[in-house]
Every structure is written in C-alpha cells, then in structure tokens.
Design an enzyme around this catalytic site. Structure first.
Site, mmCIF file in Angstrom:
data_model
loop_
_atom_site.group_PDB
_atom_site.id
_atom_site.type_symbol
_atom_site.label_atom_id
_atom_site.label_comp_id
_atom_site.label_asym_id
_atom_site.label_seq_id
_atom_site.Cartn_x
_atom_site.Cartn_y
_atom_site.Cartn_z
ATOM 1 N N ASP B 354 -20.890 -82.761 64.507
ATOM 2 C CA ASP B 354 -20.860 -84.176 63.844
ATOM 3 C C ASP B 354 -22.269 -84.818 64.191
ATOM 4 O OD1 ASP B 354 -20.272 -85.803 67.136
ATOM 5 O OD2 ASP B 354 -20.675 -83.991 66.888
ATOM 6 N N GLU B 355 -22.037 -86.025 63.409
ATOM 7 C CA GLU B 355 -23.207 -87.089 63.253
ATOM 8 C C GLU B 355 -24.405 -86.239 63.328
ATOM 9 O OE1 GLU B 355 -21.612 -90.731 65.910
ATOM 10 O OE2 GLU B 355 -22.030 -89.063 67.059
ATOM 11 N N VAL B 356 -24.791 -85.684 62.343
ATOM 12 C CA VAL B 356 -26.044 -84.982 62.071
ATOM 13 C C VAL B 356 -26.974 -85.682 61.247
ATOM 14 C CG1 VAL B 356 -27.299 -82.650 61.337
ATOM 15 C CG2 VAL B 356 -24.852 -82.618 62.450
#
Lengths: 384, 562
Positions: B354-356
C-alpha cells in the site's frame, strides 16, 4: 519484588540477567502507610480490575488499598444484616458479595497490601436510602443520613459489624467530608429533634461523627476521618483518630501539632482524577512540608493518592492511576535524602518502570503530558 | 478530525505536522476534561439528585454476542453447579478452555461463612458435555466452526441435567463454550450462577470465514501479555484472524534469525519479539481458535528494514520504498519469508503493497538507471516488485494478500490467487470479485478503529456484500477486518480503542445478514451488556454511548447505561 525488577531478559543471549552485580540492598519504607484510594460507587469496578490494580500496587510497593465502596450514586456492597442496602447498586450485577470482598482482602494480603474499607457518613450516603428510605431525612431531601433516627445508627453499627468479619485491617474510614446539612434544618422532624436536644446543625454533625466513631471503636477498629471533622471540631475528636487531609497543603501541620496522626492526600498534588496534575507534581509532594519537629513528623503515618471515579470506569482505570501513582509511591517509600530534588532526573527511571508495568499487563499511560493521555505519535515506550 | 485519526499513512515528512495538530487536540481534550471536572464542582463528588439510575435488562432480548444463527429458548431458569464438570473425550485444548471458562463463569464468590454454604442445594446442571466429531486439530481458513448448544430445563424430571455442546471440530466447540459462558450469569440474590430462559437450542455457525482484527506493533510495541489479552478478547467476540502488522517504517521488532541485524530497527532492545515469542503467540491464538496472519509490508512502509541493512534503502537520504534495483532486497525478502514460514502456519500471508511513493526510485541515480535499463516506469517497477514478492510467498506455499492499491493499479496482473484487501473506501470488493479475486473488506470509513470518530453504529451496519449480488461473486468475499493502527495506541489504550466497536463489526461478520439488518434499538442494549461482560473479564472496553471512541465515561453511572 525488587529482585524481579533487577532481572532483565537479554534478547541476544536469551538469558535472564542481572546487571551491575553484586547487589546489596537494605530496604525499608519511609512511611508505613502508602495508599491508593479507589472509588467503586461512581462507577462499579469489576473484581478483575480491582485485582489488577492491587497487582500494580504491589509492583510499586504501595500497601494500603483505600476502598471507597459506597457514595451518593450507588451502594454496591452486600451487607448481610441489612440485605436491602445493595438495592442502591446501579444494577443487579454491579455488586460485590461479602465473599467477593473477602476475596479481595485475601488477594491483597498475599501481596502485602492492606484493605482500608470506607463507609462515608453522614454525607455522601444518598444511596443507602434506596433500600431503606427512612434513612433519608425525607423523600425530597435525601442527604445527609437522618441524624434524628436511631435506625440510622443501628444500620451503621450493623455495617461495621459485618465489616469486622471481612475487613481485618486495624483501621476503618468513616468519611465525614463535605456535609451539607440543610436537609436536617429543612425537614421538620429532624429540626424538631435538633431543637429538643439543643443542637445546632454543626453540633449535630459533630454528634454524628463522634457517635459513628464510638461504634467503630466498639468493633475493634481505629478510625480515620476526612479533614473536615478536624477542621470543624478537632479537639473533640477521639484522640486516636487519624485525620485524612485532602483539601489543601496546610492542614497536616495543624493536625500533628494538635497531637493527632495524619494521612496526606492534598488534592492539588495527589488527586489522580485531576488529569492536569503531572507525574512530576505527584513525585514532588512532600508530606513533611512545614513539619519540622521530629515528634510531629512521626505522627504523619503516610500518604495516599486518590482515584475518584466520576470519569473512571473499567475502561480507563489503570491508565488514570499509572504511572502517576508510581511517582507518589517513590515519594512515600524512598528516604528523603535519596529522593530527587529535580524530578527530571528520575524521568528515565519512571519511564522504564512504566514500560515494565506495560509488559506485566498494566495499562500505564505515557509519562509525557497530563494524566491518561494517549501517546501522541509512534515512538518507543521509553521515550513517551 | 480526519487528520488526527490517521490511517496507516504516516511518512516521516508528515510526522511533524501530525504532532503539532495532535498536540493541540490532546491539549484541548485535557482542558475540556478539566473544565468539566471544575464545572461539576467536583472534588470529592457532586451531590446526585434523588433518582439514581436503575438499569434492568430487557427480558425479551437474547444477550449473546454475536447473535447465534439459529436459536430458540424458553422462560425457565436453571442453576449451574459451582462444581461443574466437563465430559469430553481427550481434547486437551477443550479441557484447558473449560478451565478458563469456569473461572469466567464463576467469578463471583458465594461461599462466605459455613452457614451460607448451600452444600445441600440441588443444582440443575452439573455437567457440561462436549462431543467433537473430528480429531483433526488443523486450524485454517474455512475450518468448520459450527456448533450446537443445548441446555435443557429438566422441570420435574429425574434425569440429571446437563448442558451439551456438539461440534464437528474443537474450534466449533470453543465457540460453543463461549456462548455457554455468556448465558451463565451470577444471581446476586440467590448467590448462584444461573442460566435463564432455558431450555436453549442453539445451532450456530459464522456467516464469514474470515473475521479479522489488525494489530499494529510497529508504530508502538505491544508487549506479549497485551497481545495475548487482545487474542482472548477476540475469542469472546468470535473474531478468528489476528492480522499481525508486525513491521512498518517506524520500527522492526521481530527477530529474523537469518538476518540478525534486521531487528536493530526496533525502538529499543526491549521492544522486540523473539521467534519463540512469535511462536508462543501463534500457539496461544490457536488454542483460542484464532489464526495469525502475519504481514510484511513491501515495498513501502519498510524504512525500518534499513536500520540493520542500509543497502535496502535507495540511499541514505531517501529511504522508502525498498530498493527495487537490488537482488539483495529480494534475497532479504526470501529469507524473512523462509524464517517466518516456520512460525506462521496460516495459509494466508499479507504482503502489504500500500501507499507506495516511488519518488526515491526516480530520484536515486542507481535506481533510476536500473529502471531505464529495464525499460520500466516507476509504476512498472512497483508492479514488478509486488509480483516478485508474491512469487516468493507462493513458493513458500502461502496465498498472498495484498492491500487494494495493487489491485487498483495493476488489476489482473496480480497472481490470481491474490486476496485483495480493501481499505481505501467502498466499492472495491465488488470490482475485485468481478474479476475473480478473493476479497477482504476493511473500508476505512467504517472499519478503522483508529478513526475515533466512527461510531459503533457504523461498524455494525457496514455490509461486506454491499453492491455484490451475484452469488458466485459473494463467495469470493472471505470476510472483513477491523484495523487497529498504532500511531496513538500503545499498551495503555489499545483495548479501550478496540472495544466495543470491534464487537459491532464481529456481529456483522458472524450473524446472518437479515438478523443484523433489523434496526439498532435492541442492538444497543445487547452491545452495552456485552461491553460490561468484557469489563468483567478484565478487558478495558470503553463506554458504548460516547460520541467518540476511547473517551472516559461522561459521569457516574451504571455500566449498562453508558
């Protein structure tokens, strides 16, 4: 207990170690009475929670659990002689049987903790009348307990008699604080009784407290009363009374100067429900303030931090008590010359102790900031 | 307040801003709490008025949480002997659980003096009989968790009464014991443990197989005793998957034997889990019927890995995501997963994703070069990373679970085995299952526990199958999970923040859909009761009726009314 705090698990070698050996520790407390008050009337506290708090007390070497069992809002304890009293409980299940109480006493005893039971009279007792309405001056005016009614003192006598079978600490606490006796004056039959006996309302207050004291003494107890009793009629109190200071910091000197024993709980520094009181203040509250004569100092038997329950139930009990109570615990245990003059120097040690409490399953709050704050941001336990 | 109830979006850049806002918020809270105390004139307490609140239970409700699938009951009361014995064949797990439940059921003491001991009292129920049909103790997703519970009332018959639990597996039996323990209540007047509204015929099984709670031990270390207590409380609410988000950017607390420097990323040497600790937690959970799904979040949320192995960072000044250009990175991931395979037997393994934020890949020269050499954009490299990580997990015979960005970004390129873990908002699982992926629901608008402004009602009414009507698609929704992110949660407030709202979700996940969709009036009372039950069991569940989570009670009152 100290030994357990010396042991550290070395995560690399997988061995429990003690550093800086050899240790020679000769330890004893400065004060013999190191208390924590819990209030199970404003909110019922389940047995598990009370036991958890006793565990935390043992970890910090506090040794008196002042159990403020009953108050205006609810009467949760079974009184076998007067079985309707606990109809004043919040609900049928928010109660303690006498066996529960006995269990608490035994649990505490095995951890070196005494249980001081309190039955606060004549004020803070509205809940008594749910089961026995004749204890109220009238149905519209329900506090304090009806001083004109012999039944009132019969009930107190029976309560203390039942207590004596379970609460084996030599002291019992009879309260006596914040008595607003307007209901005595405005209720006709009580007013008449006052007139008949030539008492004004403060005489009646004194009469009530002293009579309750005598009853307690007849059951083998030594009596503790909140400071208003001393402030109002100190010289008439039984000389064996222990005066429990709470209102401010200038009372203890007066009490011991009058030759009475004293417990210190001044609310500006040692009330746990005052969230704005930081751990530093808890640490720095010195019971001997303005008491220099050693004979008078000897009359200060100790101190107590108070966890009043208006905003404290099972969900935030431990968080509000710890770690601030631990800061006070050191003030009460450690010799005066070993206590830190500047609390900043003990921050690391208290943080370490707080994390130890967490590891042992006690929900002690972060040190930084006021009482029971949530941690503000991600960080190590040791830095918050 | 959105800022303050942060999800797991916590880059180092945002911390300062977060701290400032939070500090002000906390200060306001304290000020208002103090003002409240002052306004009430409270020092020792205010004087209550005449009528003290009395709380009575609504007799028509079944106070079992979560509500069983099928049940009937009567209106008789049976007493339970304090010498209750267990009748079961073998099954150490059942016997241990019985001892635990006995302590919970008989928590109040009736024996006081010999004159009060009712030695001759004829209790109705002396025995709990448990029949488990299968010897298989394997705990995996979809294990048979069903049970039947019968408590008869006797009523004049000479047959010795017993309560009976029948289940296909020990895990169903554990659920049966939990339900039985909730039916038992200590009567303070008779001083006996009683079971009211007998006879009971309960046939129960969960609606969803995956009923999870995420616990974050990177933002704050959680001591082992605390994790165990969380596991116990999950069992009370019949949640069955502990999603252990072990590591994140702030700290790396877990021991990885083949890479011993990794846990140099822990906050301190005391805030760590050895492999034995982790195994102990897995075993503890198993004896409560709970699987542990471990997560290794990659390639983002992994800054702490570089404390022990700085090569994993793109550069010393640009530390996330993990360096995609190095084989070393994937060697490390392989080693971690190999070590963890020995600890975590659950078939699902979470790989995050997530949230890369790929800026550091684009800005660090050698990584940028690698991208060019391989003809990849940063987004391609993100996909490459995730897919390669999935293959490593699959090689360890795990089924990979990934946060929804991976699905949103590269859809069918994901391994078809992937379980998509929704969190950003509603509407994702319908798309994922339409493409044949399995899905877990954790929509942050309703099921994020660190969002203190989400009330229990929202947790309760959030329906995992919302927008999914096709039966074959519905089957792909494994279940859901509430998430306890750890930015403002440590050992002091974790249980207060999880409960009671997690319980609201647990009923949504366990009980039949039509039973949970009939309106909330009776639910509130039942949830209040369950919250007080949790308190009695030593779980610091917060008041139900507060507007915000983990706030103290507003004033004195009964547990059942707050």
């Amino acid at each position: 207990m100290t030994f357990s705090q010396l042991c550290h698990f070395n995560i690399t070698t997988r061995i429990v170690e003690i550093h800086n050996a050899p240790w020679t520790i000769a330890d004893q407390p400065r004060f013999s009475y190191r208390g924590l008050l819990i209030d199970t009337s404003r909110h019922y506290q389940p047995l598990r929670m009370i036991k958890g708090v006793i565990d935390g007390m043992a970890f910090s070497k506090l040794n008196v659990l002042h159990w403020h069992i009953v108050d205006t809002q609810s009467f949760p304890l079974e009184i076998p002689s007067y079985p309707k009293l606990w109809e004043g409980a919040y609900s049928p299940s928010e109660r303690y049987t006498m066996s529960d109480a006995k269990q608490i006493v035994e649990y505490a005893q095995r951890r070196g903790v005494h249980v001081l039971a309190e039955i606060d009279v004549p004020g803070h007792a509205l809940s008594w009348g749910i089961g026995y309405p004749s204890l109220w001056p009238s149905s519209d005016c329900q506090q304090p307990l009806d001083v004109s009614n012999e039944f009132t003192f019969k009930v107190i006598d029976s309560i203390l008699s039942d207590f004596s079978k379970v609460f084996n600490f030599k002291f019992v606490h009879l309260g006596g604080d914040e008595v607003d006796n307007s209901c005595w004056l405005t209720t006709p039959h009580v007013r008449q009784w006052l007139n008949r006996h030539g008492l004004n309302e403060s005489d009646a207050y004194k009469y009530f407290v002293l009579r309750a004291q005598k009853i307690a003494i007849s059951h083998g107890y030594d009596v503790i009363n909140w400071e208003e009793t001393f402030n109002s009629f100190g010289k008439d109190l039984s000389p064996r009374t222990v005066v429990h200071n709470w209102l401010g910091g200038d009372v203890a000197p007066k009490v011991v100067a009058a030759g009475l024993r004293c417990i210190v709980s001044n609310q500006d520094m040692w009330y746990l429900d005052h969230l704005d009181t930081t751990w530093q203040k808890f640490y720095m509250n010195e019971p001997f303030t303005n008491i220099t004569d050693p004979k008078q100092q000897a009359l200060v038997i100790g101190g107590e931090v108070c966890m009043w329950g208006e905003h404290v139930d099972a969900s935030d009990f431990e968080q509000t008590i710890w770690p601030r109570a631990a800061a006070a615990a050191e003030r009460m245990w450690t010799p005066l010359n070993k206590l830190a003059k500047n609390p900043r120097t003990v921050t690391g040690r208290l943080a370490h102790f707080r994390c130890l409490l967490n590891q042992r399953g006690v929900a002690a709050a972060p040190l930084a900031g006021p009482g029971r704050v949530a941690p503000l941001y991600p960080a190590s336990c040791y830095s918050q | 307040m959105h800022f303050l109830s942060l999800n797991h979006c916590m880059s180092i850049k945002n911390i300062t801003k977060y701290m400032e806002v939070c500090h002000i918020y906390q200060l306001l809270c304290v000020i208002s709490a103090t003002l409240c105390a002052i306004v009430e004139g409270r020092v020792h307490g205010f004087y209550g008025s005449s009528n003290l609140p009395k709380t009575d239970l609504n007799d028509s409700l079944a106070y079992i949480w979560p509500l069983p699938k099928q049940f009937t009951h009567g209106n008789l009361t049976v007493s339970i002997s304090p010498d209750l014995v267990l009748e079961v064949e073998g099954k150490g797990v059942i016997r241990d659980a019985f001892e635990r439940y006995k302590k919970l059921i008989f928590k109040h003491h009736a024996k006081y003096s010999s004159s009060e001991v009712r030695e001759n009292f004829d209790y109705d129920v002396h025995r709990l009989k448990i029949v488990v049909y299968s010897d298989d103790e394997n705990l995996q997703l979809g294990v048979d968790e069903s049970y039947s519970l019968y408590v008869t009332s006797g009523q004049g018959s000479s047959i010795i009464q017993e309560a009976t639990i029948e289940a296909n597996t020990i895990y169903g039996a554990l659920h049966g014991m939990e339900t039985f323990s909730q039916l038992c209540d200590f009567n303070f007047v008779t001083k006996r443990v009683e079971l009211s509204k007998a006879p009971w015929f309960i046939q129960d099984e969960p609606r969803f197989a995956f009923r999870g709670l995420l616990l974050d031990t990177s933002r704050h270390y959680q001591p082992i005793n605390v994790i165990k207590q969380v596991i116990d409380s999950m069992a009370y609410a019949k949640l069955n998957v502990l999603h252990w988000h072990i590591i994140d950017e702030q700290s790396f607390p877990l021991e990885v034997p083949s890479l011993p420097n990794l846990w140099d990323g822990s906050y301190t040497k005391w805030e760590r889990y050895t492999v034995e600790d982790a195994s102990e937690i897995v075993e503890f959970a198993k004896t409560r019927g709970i699987n542990v799904m471990a997560e290794i979040d990659i390639p983002g949320h992994a800054e702490s890995w570089g404390a022990g192995y700085p090569d994993l960072w793109p550069s010393a000044t640009c530390r996330e995501p993990l360096d995609v250009s190095k084989n070393f990175t994937f060697d490390v991931i392989s080693s971690i997963l190999a070590d963890m395979r020995k600890i975590f037997p659950f078939e699902l393994f979470h790989l995050g994703g997530d949230e890369v934020n790929t800026d550091c890949w684009n800005s660090t020269p050698h990584v940028k070069q690698w991208l060019q050499d391989h003809n990849m954009t940063a987004k391609d490299a993100y996909q490459y990373f995730v897919l390669r990580g999935q293959q490593i997990a699959i090689a360890q015979k795990w089924t990979p679970v990934n946060w929804e960005e991976t699905f949103n970004t590269f859809k069918e390129n994901l391994s078809p085995q992937t379980v998509v873990h929704n969190w950003l908002g509603p509407g994702v699982c319908p798309q994922a299952v339409a493409k044949g992926f399995k899905c877990i629901v954790s929509n942050q608008g309703v099921w994020y526990l660190d969002h203190l402004d989400i009330p229990w009602e929202d947790f309760y009414t959030s329906e995992p199958l919302e927008g999914i009507d096709d039966a074959s698609h519905q089957k792909l929704v494994l279940g859901g999970e509430v998430c306890m992110w750890g930015e403002t949660v440590d050992a002091s407030d974790v249980q207060q923040t999880i409960w009671p709202r997690a319980a609201a979700a647990s009923e949504r996940l366990w009980s039949p859909r039509d039973a949970t969709s009939t309106g909330l009036d009776t639910v509130l009372q039942r949830l209040e009761y369950f919250r007080c039950l949790l308190n009695q069991r030593g779980i610091a569940a917060a008041p139900v009726a507060n507007e915000y989570a983990r706030r103290p009670p507003i004033g004195p009152g009964s547990c059942y009314a707050q």
